[in-house]
Design an enzyme around this catalytic site. Structure first.
Site, PDB file in Angstrom:
ATOM      1  N   ASP A  47       0.849  -1.198   0.000  1.00  0.00           N
ATOM      2  CA  ASP A  47       0.000   0.000   0.000  1.00  0.00           C
ATOM      3  C   ASP A  47       0.886   1.249   0.000  1.00  0.00           C
ATOM      4  OD1 ASP A  47      -2.101  -1.757   0.186  1.00  0.00           O
ATOM      5  OD2 ASP A  47      -2.680  -1.216   2.233  1.00  0.00           O
ATOM      6  N   ASP A  68      -8.296   5.937  10.516  1.00  0.00           N
ATOM      7  CA  ASP A  68      -8.002   5.381   9.184  1.00  0.00           C
ATOM      8  C   ASP A  68      -8.816   4.101   9.038  1.00  0.00           C
ATOM      9  OD1 ASP A  68      -6.925   4.118   6.990  1.00  0.00           O
ATOM     10  OD2 ASP A  68      -4.849   4.202   7.661  1.00  0.00           O
ATOM     11  N   GLY A 101      -6.287 -10.070   1.099  1.00  0.00           N
ATOM     12  CA  GLY A 101      -5.986 -11.416   1.590  1.00  0.00           C
ATOM     13  C   GLY A 101      -4.993 -11.366   2.737  1.00  0.00           C
ATOM     14  N   GLY A 145     -19.779   0.109   7.648  1.00  0.00           N
ATOM     15  CA  GLY A 145     -18.886   1.109   8.220  1.00  0.00           C
ATOM     16  C   GLY A 145     -19.304   1.471   9.641  1.00  0.00           C
ATOM     17  N   ALA A 195      -8.861  -1.193   5.512  1.00  0.00           N
ATOM     18  CA  ALA A 195      -8.785  -2.571   6.019  1.00  0.00           C
ATOM     19  C   ALA A 195      -9.706  -2.856   7.207  1.00  0.00           C
ATOM     20  CB  ALA A 195      -7.350  -2.976   6.353  1.00  0.00           C
ATOM     21  N   ALA A 196     -10.661  -1.951   7.472  1.00  0.00           N
ATOM     22  CA  ALA A 196     -11.646  -2.247   8.526  1.00  0.00           C
ATOM     23  C   ALA A 196     -12.401  -3.532   8.176  1.00  0.00           C
ATOM     24  CB  ALA A 196     -12.625  -1.094   8.675  1.00  0.00           C
ATOM     25  N   GLY A 197     -12.764  -3.644   6.904  1.00  0.00           N
ATOM     26  CA  GLY A 197     -13.488  -4.843   6.474  1.00  0.00           C
ATOM     27  C   GLY A 197     -12.631  -6.094   6.595  1.00  0.00           C
TER      28      GLY A 197
HETATM   29  P1  ATP Z   1     -12.292  -1.754   3.797  1.00  0.00           P
HETATM   30  O1  ATP Z   1     -12.681  -1.890   2.348  1.00  0.00           O
HETATM   31  O2  ATP Z   1     -11.702  -0.412   4.139  1.00  0.00           O
HETATM   32  O3  ATP Z   1     -11.490  -2.883   4.312  1.00  0.00           O
HETATM   33  P2  ATP Z   1     -15.100  -2.237   4.217  1.00  0.00           P
HETATM   34  O4  ATP Z   1     -15.703  -1.149   3.381  1.00  0.00           O
HETATM   35  O5  ATP Z   1     -15.085  -3.615   3.667  1.00  0.00           O
HETATM   36  O6  ATP Z   1     -13.641  -1.802   4.657  1.00  0.00           O
HETATM   37  P3  ATP Z   1     -16.638  -1.224   6.391  1.00  0.00           P
HETATM   38  O7  ATP Z   1     -18.072  -1.424   6.155  1.00  0.00           O
HETATM   39  O8  ATP Z   1     -16.083   0.148   6.195  1.00  0.00           O
HETATM   40  O9  ATP Z   1     -15.832  -2.321   5.591  1.00  0.00           O
HETATM   41  O10 ATP Z   1     -16.286  -1.627   7.881  1.00  0.00           O
HETATM   42  C1  ATP Z   1     -16.291  -2.973   8.325  1.00  0.00           C
HETATM   43  C2  ATP Z   1     -16.644  -2.983   9.794  1.00  0.00           C
HETATM   44  O11 ATP Z   1     -15.674  -2.202  10.503  1.00  0.00           O
HETATM   45  C3  ATP Z   1     -17.987  -2.358  10.124  1.00  0.00           C
HETATM   46  O12 ATP Z   1     -19.028  -3.317   9.979  1.00  0.00           O
HETATM   47  C4  ATP Z   1     -17.765  -1.904  11.560  1.00  0.00           C
HETATM   48  O13 ATP Z   1     -17.939  -2.995  12.450  1.00  0.00           O
HETATM   49  C5  ATP Z   1     -16.285  -1.514  11.570  1.00  0.00           C
HETATM   50  N1  ATP Z   1     -16.100  -0.081  11.323  1.00  0.00           N
HETATM   51  C6  ATP Z   1     -15.862   0.542  10.156  1.00  0.00           C
HETATM   52  N2  ATP Z   1     -15.779   1.882  10.305  1.00  0.00           N
HETATM   53  C7  ATP Z   1     -15.965   2.113  11.630  1.00  0.00           C
HETATM   54  C8  ATP Z   1     -15.985   3.301  12.454  1.00  0.00           C
HETATM   55  N3  ATP Z   1     -15.817   4.511  11.927  1.00  0.00           N
HETATM   56  N4  ATP Z   1     -16.180   3.134  13.771  1.00  0.00           N
HETATM   57  C9  ATP Z   1     -16.347   1.894  14.336  1.00  0.00           C
HETATM   58  N5  ATP Z   1     -16.323   0.743  13.603  1.00  0.00           N
HETATM   59  C10 ATP Z   1     -16.143   0.854  12.288  1.00  0.00           C
HETATM   60  O1  RIB Z   2      -9.025  -3.650   2.261  1.00  0.00           O
HETATM   61  C1  RIB Z   2      -7.916  -2.808   2.314  1.00  0.00           C
HETATM   62  C2  RIB Z   2      -6.924  -3.192   1.258  1.00  0.00           C
HETATM   63  O2  RIB Z   2      -7.488  -2.946  -0.003  1.00  0.00           O
HETATM   64  C3  RIB Z   2      -5.641  -2.391   1.279  1.00  0.00           C
HETATM   65  O3  RIB Z   2      -4.660  -2.927   2.134  1.00  0.00           O
HETATM   66  C4  RIB Z   2      -5.235  -2.386  -0.179  1.00  0.00           C
HETATM   67  O4  RIB Z   2      -4.138  -3.210  -0.440  1.00  0.00           O
HETATM   68  C5  RIB Z   2      -6.466  -2.845  -0.950  1.00  0.00           C
HETATM   69  O5  RIB Z   2      -6.291  -4.088  -1.445  1.00  0.00           O
END
Ligand code: ATP
Ligand code: RIB
Length: 303
Positions: free
Chosen positions: A12, A242, A40, A218, A245-247
């Site tokens: 990244d 930030d 992954g 989110g 990678a929350a997902g």
């Molecule tokens: P990414 O693509 O960045 O990996 P995503 O879009 O797949 O993420 P999100 O829906 O943004 O996933 O977030 C996944 C989970 O993370 C949410 O279901 C929630 O539990 C947690 N989360 C995300 N943003 C927040 C936030 N601002 N505060 C608390 N929890 C959060």
């Molecule tokens: O989900 C977050 C990831 O998406 C980042 O680490 C980036 O590499 C992209 O694949």
């Protein structure tokens, strides 16, 4: 082999920006970092940091990023024996993160795009039940073939990045599908923006043959639809720095909790805590919490 991740490794290239740029605009960034990522690899690091034996199967390039990506996995405790070095560049992600933690990401697959049937054949699936985590940063044909091979295992697919060309036969191969709101919208045509529309999309996806659908929303949390349950789990209230990678944090946490025998709701609570901790810190893999941090967090927070 409890947790097996078949997917991407990316370096990244992260720019801090005051706000996300518009088309055609040049912005001055305020910071830059090179951070191991890839959906992954991030999910593998999340699972390993939580203490689960985790193996990654995938490809890096023969450039300087390849060894760094493997080192990062190993430092978290992930087995990288089945990550091979391919010709050409490693996967990279160009990421802009703004002042409130929102992001824009462009992924160039590099070696991840060369994953094929030979890699599917290398998946160490044994008689021991395992959880197989996959995403869409490797070719769809490989994901589909792996899901077919892993029919005796728990198959969790994060359909990210979004794609609208999934064959009807795909859904029945998957035990748990975990789109975010953009992906759920693209897969169903429902404009997902809140709990009600997420549940509507999840029902549609479940009717296509996947046992459990979790739509990640989110800061609004996540909804789940299974044969016997439909529920919304709010996110933990934290200050997001930030959300990259929350997902992935969520999916790694979900896999570990399910593998340990927790219920769907308990596993999603655990996954939400892992994800909440990850958004409180910068970077993809560096933001993944340890089991001790998750347990401390759950002891002091309610969602
Ligand atoms: P990414 O693509 O960045 O990996 P995503 O879009 O797949 O993420 P999100 O829906 O943004 O996933 O977030 C996944 C989970 O993370 C949410 O279901 C929630 O539990 C947690 N989360 C995300 N943003 C927040 C936030 N601002 N505060 C608390 N929890 C959060
Ligand atoms: O989900 C977050 C990831 O998406 C980042 O680490 C980036 O590499 C992209 O694949």
């Amino acid at each position: 082999m409890p947790i097996l991740v078949f997917g991407s490794l990316n370096m990244d290239l992260v720019a801090q920006v005051p706000r996300l740029p518009q088309a055609g605009e040049t912005l001055l960034g305020t910071g830059f970092a090179t951070v191991p990522g890839g959906k992954g690899a991030n999910q593998a690091v999340a699972a390993a940091r939580l203490g689960a034996p985790t193996t990654m199967v995938g490809r890096v390039g023969n450039d300087s990023f390849g060894p760094l990506l493997c080192d990062s996995l190993r430092a978290a405790g992930v087995n990288t024996d089945l990550v091979v070095a391919d010709h050409g560049p490693s996967g990279v992600a160009l990421i802009a993160v703004d002042g409130v933690g929102e992001n824009q990401i462009v992924v160039v697959p590099g070696a991840n795009g060369h994953v094929d049937a030979s890699d599917v054949g290398r998946l160490p699936l044994t008689a021991e039940p395992s959880v197989l985590l996959m995403q869409f940063e490797i070719p769809l044909m490989a994901v589909q073939a792996a899901a077919e091979r892993a029919s005796d295992h728990l198959v969790i697919v994060d359909p990210a990045p979004a794609r609208a060309d999934l064959p009807a036969s795909f859904y029945g191969l998957i035990d748990i599908l975990t789109p975010n709101q953009t992906e759920a919208s693209q897969l169903t045509g429902v404009e997902v923006h809140d709990v009600a529309t997420a549940m509507e999309a999840a029902q549609i996806l479940r009717q296509r043959g996947t046992s459990i659908v979790i739509v990640k929303l989110g800061s609004q949390g996540a909804v789940a639809v299974s044969k016997s349950e439909v529920f919304h789990l709010p996110a933990f209230q934290v200050a997001a720095v930030d959300t990259v990678a929350a997902g992935d944090a969520f999916n790694g946490g979900l896999a570990v909790a399910l593998w340990e025998g927790q219920s769907l709701r308990e596993s999603m609570t655990w996954a939400s805590a892992v994800a909440a901790l990850s958004v409180m810190n910068a970077g993809a893999q560096p933001s993944m919490p340890t089991r001790e941090q998750v347990e401390d967090f759950l002891g002091s927070h309610s969602s």
